[in-house]
Design a protein around this motif. Structure first.
Motif, PDB file in Angstrom:
ATOM      1  N   GLY A 111     -76.129  -6.599 -82.883  1.00  0.00           N
ATOM      2  CA  GLY A 111     -77.525  -6.196 -83.115  1.00  0.00           C
ATOM      3  C   GLY A 111     -78.183  -5.650 -81.870  1.00  0.00           C
ATOM      4  N   ALA A 112     -79.371  -5.107 -82.084  1.00  0.00           N
ATOM      5  CA  ALA A 112     -80.078  -4.453 -80.991  1.00  0.00           C
ATOM      6  C   ALA A 112     -80.472  -5.468 -79.922  1.00  0.00           C
ATOM      7  CB  ALA A 112     -81.316  -3.752 -81.534  1.00  0.00           C
ATOM      8  N   VAL A 113     -80.404  -5.046 -78.663  1.00  0.00           N
ATOM      9  CA  VAL A 113     -80.835  -5.940 -77.588  1.00  0.00           C
ATOM     10  C   VAL A 113     -82.292  -5.681 -77.209  1.00  0.00           C
ATOM     11  CG1 VAL A 113     -78.535  -6.294 -76.655  1.00  0.00           C
ATOM     12  CG2 VAL A 113     -79.905  -4.392 -75.809  1.00  0.00           C
ATOM     13  N   GLY A 114     -82.857  -4.649 -77.787  1.00  0.00           N
ATOM     14  CA  GLY A 114     -84.262  -4.371 -77.500  1.00  0.00           C
ATOM     15  C   GLY A 114     -84.912  -3.718 -78.701  1.00  0.00           C
ATOM     16  N   ARG A 115     -86.208  -3.461 -78.596  1.00  0.00           N
ATOM     17  CA  ARG A 115     -86.899  -2.782 -79.669  1.00  0.00           C
ATOM     18  C   ARG A 115     -87.352  -1.415 -79.191  1.00  0.00           C
ATOM     19  NH1 ARG A 115     -88.732  -4.302 -84.070  1.00  0.00           N
ATOM     20  NH2 ARG A 115     -90.645  -3.114 -83.801  1.00  0.00           N
ATOM     21  N   ARG A 116     -87.442  -0.466 -80.136  1.00  0.00           N
ATOM     22  CA  ARG A 116     -87.938   0.854 -79.768  1.00  0.00           C
ATOM     23  C   ARG A 116     -89.436   0.713 -79.502  1.00  0.00           C
ATOM     24  NH1 ARG A 116     -85.958   5.061 -83.704  1.00  0.00           N
ATOM     25  NH2 ARG A 116     -84.402   5.718 -82.205  1.00  0.00           N
ATOM     26  N   ASP A 117     -89.787   0.543 -78.224  1.00  0.00           N
ATOM     27  CA  ASP A 117     -91.193   0.249 -77.914  1.00  0.00           C
ATOM     28  C   ASP A 117     -91.905   1.432 -77.257  1.00  0.00           C
ATOM     29  OD1 ASP A 117     -89.891   0.285 -75.543  1.00  0.00           O
ATOM     30  OD2 ASP A 117     -90.440  -1.741 -74.914  1.00  0.00           O
ATOM     31  N   PHE A 118     -91.215   2.556 -77.158  1.00  0.00           N
ATOM     32  CA  PHE A 118     -91.826   3.780 -76.616  1.00  0.00           C
ATOM     33  C   PHE A 118     -92.402   3.577 -75.214  1.00  0.00           C
ATOM     34  CE2 PHE A 118     -92.460   3.930 -81.321  1.00  0.00           C
ATOM     35  CZ  PHE A 118     -91.533   4.924 -81.584  1.00  0.00           C
ATOM     36  N   ALA A 119     -91.731   2.766 -74.419  1.00  0.00           N
ATOM     37  CA  ALA A 119     -92.233   2.493 -73.068  1.00  0.00           C
ATOM     38  C   ALA A 119     -92.269   3.771 -72.227  1.00  0.00           C
ATOM     39  CB  ALA A 119     -91.363   1.434 -72.396  1.00  0.00           C
ATOM     40  N   GLY A 120     -91.239   4.606 -72.391  1.00  0.00           N
ATOM     41  CA  GLY A 120     -91.188   5.851 -71.619  1.00  0.00           C
ATOM     42  C   GLY A 120     -92.336   6.775 -71.981  1.00  0.00           C
ATOM     43  N   VAL A 121     -92.665   6.820 -73.266  1.00  0.00           N
ATOM     44  CA  VAL A 121     -93.771   7.663 -73.728  1.00  0.00           C
ATOM     45  C   VAL A 121     -95.085   7.139 -73.147  1.00  0.00           C
ATOM     46  CG1 VAL A 121     -95.068   8.438 -75.759  1.00  0.00           C
ATOM     47  CG2 VAL A 121     -92.570   8.310 -75.851  1.00  0.00           C
ATOM     48  N   ALA A 122     -95.257   5.819 -73.200  1.00  0.00           N
ATOM     49  CA  ALA A 122     -96.502   5.214 -72.709  1.00  0.00           C
ATOM     50  C   ALA A 122     -96.696   5.490 -71.220  1.00  0.00           C
ATOM     51  CB  ALA A 122     -96.491   3.710 -72.975  1.00  0.00           C
ATOM     52  N   GLU A 123     -95.593   5.512 -70.472  1.00  0.00           N
ATOM     53  CA  GLU A 123     -95.686   5.798 -69.039  1.00  0.00           C
ATOM     54  C   GLU A 123     -96.274   7.181 -68.778  1.00  0.00           C
ATOM     55  OE1 GLU A 123     -92.112   5.397 -66.531  1.00  0.00           O
ATOM     56  OE2 GLU A 123     -91.811   3.474 -67.559  1.00  0.00           O
ATOM     57  N   ILE A 124     -95.827   8.152 -69.579  1.00  0.00           N
ATOM     58  CA  ILE A 124     -96.332   9.514 -69.396  1.00  0.00           C
ATOM     59  C   ILE A 124     -97.784   9.602 -69.862  1.00  0.00           C
ATOM     60  CG2 ILE A 124     -96.038  11.931 -70.104  1.00  0.00           C
ATOM     61  CD1 ILE A 124     -93.036  11.289 -70.273  1.00  0.00           C
ATOM     62  N   GLU A 125     -98.090   8.903 -70.961  1.00  0.00           N
ATOM     63  CA  GLU A 125     -99.467   8.921 -71.470  1.00  0.00           C
ATOM     64  C   GLU A 125    -100.449   8.381 -70.439  1.00  0.00           C
ATOM     65  OE1 GLU A 125     -98.687   8.371 -76.282  1.00  0.00           O
ATOM     66  OE2 GLU A 125     -98.959   6.605 -75.027  1.00  0.00           O
ATOM     67  N   ALA A 126     -99.962   7.490 -69.592  1.00  0.00           N
ATOM     68  CA  ALA A 126    -100.853   6.866 -68.608  1.00  0.00           C
ATOM     69  C   ALA A 126    -101.194   7.803 -67.448  1.00  0.00           C
ATOM     70  CB  ALA A 126    -100.203   5.587 -68.078  1.00  0.00           C
ATOM     71  N   LEU A 127    -100.477   8.918 -67.342  1.00  0.00           N
ATOM     72  CA  LEU A 127    -100.736   9.860 -66.237  1.00  0.00           C
ATOM     73  C   LEU A 127    -101.971  10.711 -66.534  1.00  0.00           C
ATOM     74  CD1 LEU A 127     -97.084  11.206 -65.748  1.00  0.00           C
ATOM     75  CD2 LEU A 127     -98.203   9.418 -64.412  1.00  0.00           C
ATOM     76  N   SER A 128    -102.451  11.413 -65.513  1.00  0.00           N
ATOM     77  CA  SER A 128    -103.570  12.339 -65.720  1.00  0.00           C
ATOM     78  C   SER A 128    -103.007  13.625 -66.330  1.00  0.00           C
ATOM     79  CB  SER A 128    -104.230  12.651 -64.383  1.00  0.00           C
ATOM     80  OG  SER A 128    -103.405  13.521 -63.636  1.00  0.00           O
ATOM     81  N   PRO A 129    -103.868  14.457 -66.957  1.00  0.00           N
ATOM     82  CA  PRO A 129    -103.361  15.696 -67.550  1.00  0.00           C
ATOM     83  C   PRO A 129    -102.550  16.555 -66.567  1.00  0.00           C
ATOM     84  CG  PRO A 129    -105.612  15.322 -68.278  1.00  0.00           C
ATOM     85  CD  PRO A 129    -105.295  14.253 -67.272  1.00  0.00           C
ATOM     86  N   ASP A 130    -103.042  16.700 -65.339  1.00  0.00           N
ATOM     87  CA  ASP A 130    -102.318  17.519 -64.366  1.00  0.00           C
ATOM     88  C   ASP A 130    -100.956  16.909 -64.023  1.00  0.00           C
ATOM     89  OD1 ASP A 130    -104.405  19.220 -64.417  1.00  0.00           O
ATOM     90  OD2 ASP A 130    -105.037  18.935 -62.328  1.00  0.00           O
ATOM     91  N   ARG A 157     -99.207  15.008 -65.966  1.00  0.00           N
ATOM     92  CA  ARG A 157     -98.340  15.187 -67.140  1.00  0.00           C
ATOM     93  C   ARG A 157     -97.775  16.600 -67.154  1.00  0.00           C
ATOM     94  NH1 ARG A 157    -102.212  11.795 -70.129  1.00  0.00           N
ATOM     95  NH2 ARG A 157    -103.386  13.638 -70.741  1.00  0.00           N
ATOM     96  N   TYR A 158     -98.636  17.558 -66.890  1.00  0.00           N
ATOM     97  CA  TYR A 158     -98.170  18.946 -66.900  1.00  0.00           C
ATOM     98  C   TYR A 158     -97.095  19.160 -65.845  1.00  0.00           C
ATOM     99  CZ  TYR A 158     -98.063  23.994 -67.114  1.00  0.00           C
ATOM    100  OH  TYR A 158     -97.637  25.283 -67.250  1.00  0.00           O
ATOM    101  N   ARG A 159     -97.357  18.627 -64.661  1.00  0.00           N
ATOM    102  CA  ARG A 159     -96.365  18.803 -63.582  1.00  0.00           C
ATOM    103  C   ARG A 159     -95.049  18.125 -63.934  1.00  0.00           C
ATOM    104  NH1 ARG A 159    -100.814  18.817 -59.986  1.00  0.00           N
ATOM    105  NH2 ARG A 159    -100.803  16.556 -59.824  1.00  0.00           N
ATOM    106  N   PHE A 160     -95.139  16.954 -64.579  1.00  0.00           N
ATOM    107  CA  PHE A 160     -93.910  16.260 -64.998  1.00  0.00           C
ATOM    108  C   PHE A 160     -93.087  17.152 -65.935  1.00  0.00           C
ATOM    109  CE2 PHE A 160     -91.653  13.814 -68.255  1.00  0.00           C
ATOM    110  CZ  PHE A 160     -90.801  13.046 -67.467  1.00  0.00           C
ATOM    111  N   TRP A 161     -93.756  17.694 -66.961  1.00  0.00           N
ATOM    112  CA  TRP A 161     -93.008  18.489 -67.940  1.00  0.00           C
ATOM    113  C   TRP A 161     -92.578  19.826 -67.359  1.00  0.00           C
ATOM    114  CZ3 TRP A 161     -90.521  16.073 -71.339  1.00  0.00           C
ATOM    115  CH2 TRP A 161     -91.037  14.916 -71.925  1.00  0.00           C
ATOM    116  N   ALA A 162     -93.408  20.405 -66.480  1.00  0.00           N
ATOM    117  CA  ALA A 162     -93.023  21.669 -65.853  1.00  0.00           C
ATOM    118  C   ALA A 162     -91.733  21.460 -65.055  1.00  0.00           C
ATOM    119  CB  ALA A 162     -94.131  22.180 -64.943  1.00  0.00           C
ATOM    120  N   ARG A 163     -91.650  20.328 -64.368  1.00  0.00           N
ATOM    121  CA  ARG A 163     -90.462  20.036 -63.570  1.00  0.00           C
ATOM    122  C   ARG A 163     -89.232  19.889 -64.474  1.00  0.00           C
ATOM    123  NH1 ARG A 163     -92.820  16.087 -60.630  1.00  0.00           N
ATOM    124  NH2 ARG A 163     -91.621  14.393 -61.527  1.00  0.00           N
TER     125      ARG A 163
END
Lengths: 332, 140
Positions: free
Chosen positions: A185-204, A206-212
């Motif tokens: 069985g799964a050792v973790g749950r799909r908790d979208f932690a990676g998504v939440a990390e990006i959401e916590a950034l400022s718009p600029d 976030r843009y720089r992250f995705w541009a990179r």
């Protein structure tokens, strides 16, 4: 028991099926250049069943090869079905193709695997500190065999990310099932932690992250070509009139490409992670797909958008749907 | 730059409600900034989210998608699909780094000329604060 111990059962099964013409072809794995990298193979002759490989490293998605095989035969062919080896995630991919009317359910013969996870060859190598010759997934740990002996490690250290949160290890509707019952069985749950990390950034930020990330994109289209949900016969991204996407790899076009790809699979992504696995530039594409999964859950209450259903979240509506562009406190 | 920068807003307006609302704003002599370029679409449901990216690519500083109020759609349910789609698209654009003020979705009926003028004024001011958009912008 390791999956390897079911290899002979698989070969026997496939040999018989091909010999008796119960399937016309079989999509599975054969040995690759290195022991930890088996590669997909399509076999048509019973004699080649011996070449099939089944072990903890067999993780490349097989659904798109099935689509190719099926398309080649054309609609309404009276040939026997296509045989395919499927883990749980492949099963979801096949269900996706069936729901999208890309493959007929009765054109498939599924040899399912009760999956305990796929060992990521790169991770295994770095954990073991040497070339890994074999792997076995046991309760709570993974045993890696190298020329110098065994190395034991936690699943989190050497399995693919998607396997750690997998809730669908056994494919639905398989004609045959291989592998031990009672998967850990799964050792973790799909908790979208990676998504939440990006959401916590400022718009600029976030843009720089995705541009990179997008700057590295080679526009090879592998993410699209490997995806069970992105299988249109004609792709808008290849149209020349209107030209949605030009051929340059300029950043602005990269955003158009990745936005369009991600939106196309929003609500239809099965979470198999193939896009990310095949990406030669290591772009974290699942962070795009998971953003949609997260929002679809939050806004429309669909808790398992990765499981194909008759009508997908974006193909329907509820008269009481929220306006997701407003915050909770600014509802009119 | 000799001329002062002025915000440019691309507004996708549904032909039955918002476009008529914009028309009413004009015939009622409502004042609003000349920053908006209205593109008439049959229904807000026609607006493919890639249109929004295209607008930003080609120089828009802000984008508005607007249609009939839920329940008033000329095609009965077009805007209800829009509501789902743009609930996600709005969040996704922000996830990619677009500032919240640059992209909006609003319902404006054919009777709401005032509301159209107000909204364009509001958006123009917000975008003036944010400055010219450079994100996703095509290199000239």
């Amino acid at each position: 028991m390791s999956l390897k111990s079911y290899e002979n059962a698989l070969r026997d099964e496939v040999r018989d099926l091909l010999q008796e013409e119960k399937i016309r072809t079989f999509v599975g794995y054969e040995a690759g250049y290195r022991p930890e990298s088996p590669v997909p193979v399509i076999i048509r002759e019973a004699g080649r069943a011996e070449e099939l490989v089944l072990d903890e490293f067999c993780g490349a998605g097989l659904t798109r090869y099935v689509l190719d095989e099926s398309t080649r035969a054309g609609v309404g062919s009276d040939m026997p079905p296509i045989g395919v080896l499927a883990r749980g995630c492949d099963g979801l991919g096949l269900a996706r193709l069936i729901r999208d009317n890309r493959v007929a359910e009765d054109d498939l013969y599924v040899i399912g695997v009760r999956c305990r996870g796929v060992v990521d060859p790169d991770r295994a190598r770095s954990v073991a500190g040497a070339a890994v010759l074999a792997a076995e997934i046991a309760e709570g740990e993974v045993v890696l065999t190298t020329a110098r002996g065994e190395v034991r490690c936690a699943p989190q250290d050497c399995l693919m990310d998607k396997c750690l949160t997998c809730e669908d290890p056994v494919p639905e509707g398989a004609q045959v099932l291989l592998g031990d019952e009672g998967a850990p069985g799964a050792v973790g749950r799909r908790d979208f932690a990676g998504v939440a990390e990006i959401e916590a950034l400022s718009p600029d930020e976030r843009y720089r992250f995705w541009a990179r990330q997008f700057e590295r994109c080679l526009r090879c289209f592998a993410c699209r070509n490997a995806c069970p949900a992105c299988s249109c016969v004609t792709c808008s991204l290849e149209d020349s009139d209107p030209e949605w996407l030009n051929r340059s790899t300029e950043l602005s076009e990269q955003f158009m490409f990745h936005f369009t790809r991600a939106f196309h699979v929003a609500g239809r992504c099965v979470g198999c992670g193939e896009c990310e696995r095949v990406c030669p530039a290591d772009i974290p594409l699942m962070l795009l797909n998971e953003k949609f999964m997260k929002d679809i859950g939050e806004l429309f209450g669909v808790t398992d958008p990765h499981i194909p259903s008759a009508v997908e979240p974006l193909g329907k509506f509820d008269p009481e749907d929220p306006e997701g562009w407003r915050g909770e406190d600014e509802r009119p | 730059m000799s001329e002062q920068w002025q915000p440019r807003i691309v507004a996708f307006a549904c032909r039955w409600c918002t476009y008529a609302g914009a028309d009413l704003a004009g015939t009622s002599r409502k004042k609003y900034p000349p920053s908006v370029r209205v593109i008439r679409v049959p229904c807000s449901g026609r607006v493919n989210p890639s249109f929004v990216i295209r607008a930003f690519q080609r120089g828009a500083d802000g984008v508005l998608v607007s249609g009939c109020h839920p329940g008033d759609c000329h095609y009965i349910e077009g805007n209800l699909y829009t509501r789902r789609r743009y609930s996600l698209a709005k969040r996704f654009l922000e996830y990619l780094g677009i500032e919240p003020g640059r992209f909006r979705v609003e319902w404006i009926s054919a009777a709401e000329g005032d509301r159209f003028a107000e909204l364009v004024t509001e958006m123009t001011e917000d975008i003036r604060q944010l400055g010219p958009n450079w994100k996703m912008r095509e290199q000239a």
